[in-house]
Design an enzyme around this catalytic site. Structure first.
Site, PDB file in Angstrom:
ATOM      1  N   CYS B  86      -1.604  16.737  31.073  1.00  0.00           N
ATOM      2  CA  CYS B  86      -0.520  16.936  31.912  1.00  0.00           C
ATOM      3  C   CYS B  86      -1.025  18.654  32.336  1.00  0.00           C
ATOM      4  O   CYS B  86      -2.432  19.266  31.550  1.00  0.00           O
ATOM      5  CB  CYS B  86       0.706  16.493  32.131  1.00  0.00           C
ATOM      6  N   HIS B 203       1.025  11.016  33.052  1.00  0.00           N
ATOM      7  CA  HIS B 203       2.632  10.695  31.770  1.00  0.00           C
ATOM      8  C   HIS B 203       2.517   8.959  31.189  1.00  0.00           C
ATOM      9  O   HIS B 203       3.007   8.838  31.813  1.00  0.00           O
ATOM     10  CB  HIS B 203       3.597  11.347  32.683  1.00  0.00           C
ATOM     11  N   GLU B 205       3.456   8.961  28.303  1.00  0.00           N
ATOM     12  CA  GLU B 205       4.908   8.891  27.880  1.00  0.00           C
ATOM     13  C   GLU B 205       6.095   8.418  28.385  1.00  0.00           C
ATOM     14  O   GLU B 205       7.165   8.328  28.373  1.00  0.00           O
ATOM     15  CB  GLU B 205       4.974  10.416  27.373  1.00  0.00           C
TER      16      GLU B 205
END
Lengths: 80, 229
Positions: B86, B203, B205
């Site tokens: 990002c 994302h 994560e």
């Protein structure tokens, strides 16, 4: 010495913000606007008094930070 | 695998990244402040998501010139793997460690939703544990994720396996609807020439725990740990 840096999108780079402004102008009744491209103007005040040195410094500032030359062109204008 | 997560003023996903890396590697990553000029010896450097410096001027422009980035660049040139997610991806393009640029979303709106990614190159240290064509659904949340590169750069990326991920629909096809931000050729992530730097807008994560609503991001981190341990 004062300077203005004009940062504009390179030709061929899509400008959705310019497009939105174009549409809004049409909605307001401004006919005949054929294209809108949005850019930035950055005003700087420099301690430098030598024009050539000021331009060289500004050029470096543009390449290092003020413009992203992957997508943007820049033009330097010394205003006094 | 030892890792470091760089924190800039305005980073906000650094702890998500720490959790994902710790879950995958069993080791807590070091957090490194952007003003630090030294980095611990690590196997992976990560630039997390967020809005460093308020996205002023251009997303990632200020952070790309942070003191710590000199060391990140030096390590990257030595071949130390660098991952940017990002805002981290935006910073890596601004630092010219990755090709192209990330522009305002074509919709001019902040996009926050799940996206489906297709693995385009599974022959890298980041993606070696994945299959080419494999899909993973992970969230994205950004205002400036519209990937732009000129025609020559896109061709070079295509010819050299430089595209890491593309946005696709449920059938695995690139469509305008599946592309959340107007990215050219539906590109969601790219590698550098040596495939040791990876940047992506979504994302992974934030898809590593059932509480996230999905765990499809785990495979990416598990693969990175496998490659670097």
């Amino acid at each position: 010495m004062k300077a203005k840096v004009h940062v504009t999108l390179k030709p061929g780079v899509l400008d959705p913000q310019g497009k939105a402004i174009h549409h809004a102008l049409g909605a307001l009744g401004f006919a005949g606007v054929e294209a809108v491209r949005q850019g930035k103007v950055i005003e700087l005040e420099l301690a430098e008094t030598d024009r050539a040195r000021a331009e060289a410094a500004l050029d470096e500032m543009c390449r290092k930070l003020l413009a992203n030359t992957v997508i943007e062109n820049y033009a330097i204008e010394l205003t006094d | 695998m030892r890792s470091a997560v760089i924190v800039f003023p305005g980073s906000n996903r650094e702890m998500d990244m720490v959790a994902a890396l710790e879950q995958a590697s069993g080791r807590k990553p070091a957090l490194v402040w952007h003003k630090d000029s030294e980095l611990p010896e690590v196997d992976l450097i990560v630039l997390p998501g967020g809005f460093s410096h308020g996205d002023y001027l251009r997303a990632g422009a200020m952070a790309a010139n942070s003191p710590v980035m000199n060391e990140v660049r030096r390590r990257a040139e030595k071949g130390v793997p660098v991952l940017g997610v990002c805002n981290g991806f935006q910073i890596l393009t601004e630092a010219r460690l990755l090709p192209g640029a990330l522009m305002r979303n074509a919709s001019l709106r902040f996009v926050c939703r799940n996206v489906t990614l297709r693995v385009e190159n599974a022959q890298t240290l980041f993606t070696g544990a994945l299959e080419a064509g494999q899909r993973m659904t992970v969230p994205c949340a950004h205002m400036d994720g519209n990937y732009f590169a000129d025609d020559d750069t896109l061709k070079r990326l295509e010819d050299t396996g430089g595209v890491a991920f593309r946005y696709v629909d449920a059938a695995g096809e690139t469509t305008d609807e599946a592309n959340p931000n107007g990215s050219r050729d539906s590109i969601a992530g790219v590698f550098n020439e040596t495939k040791t730097v990876l940047g992506l807008m979504p994302h992974p994560e934030d898809a590593v725990d059932p509480l996230h609503g999905g765990t499809e991001g785990r495979a990416l981190f598990a693969g990175i740990v496998k490659a670097l341990s």
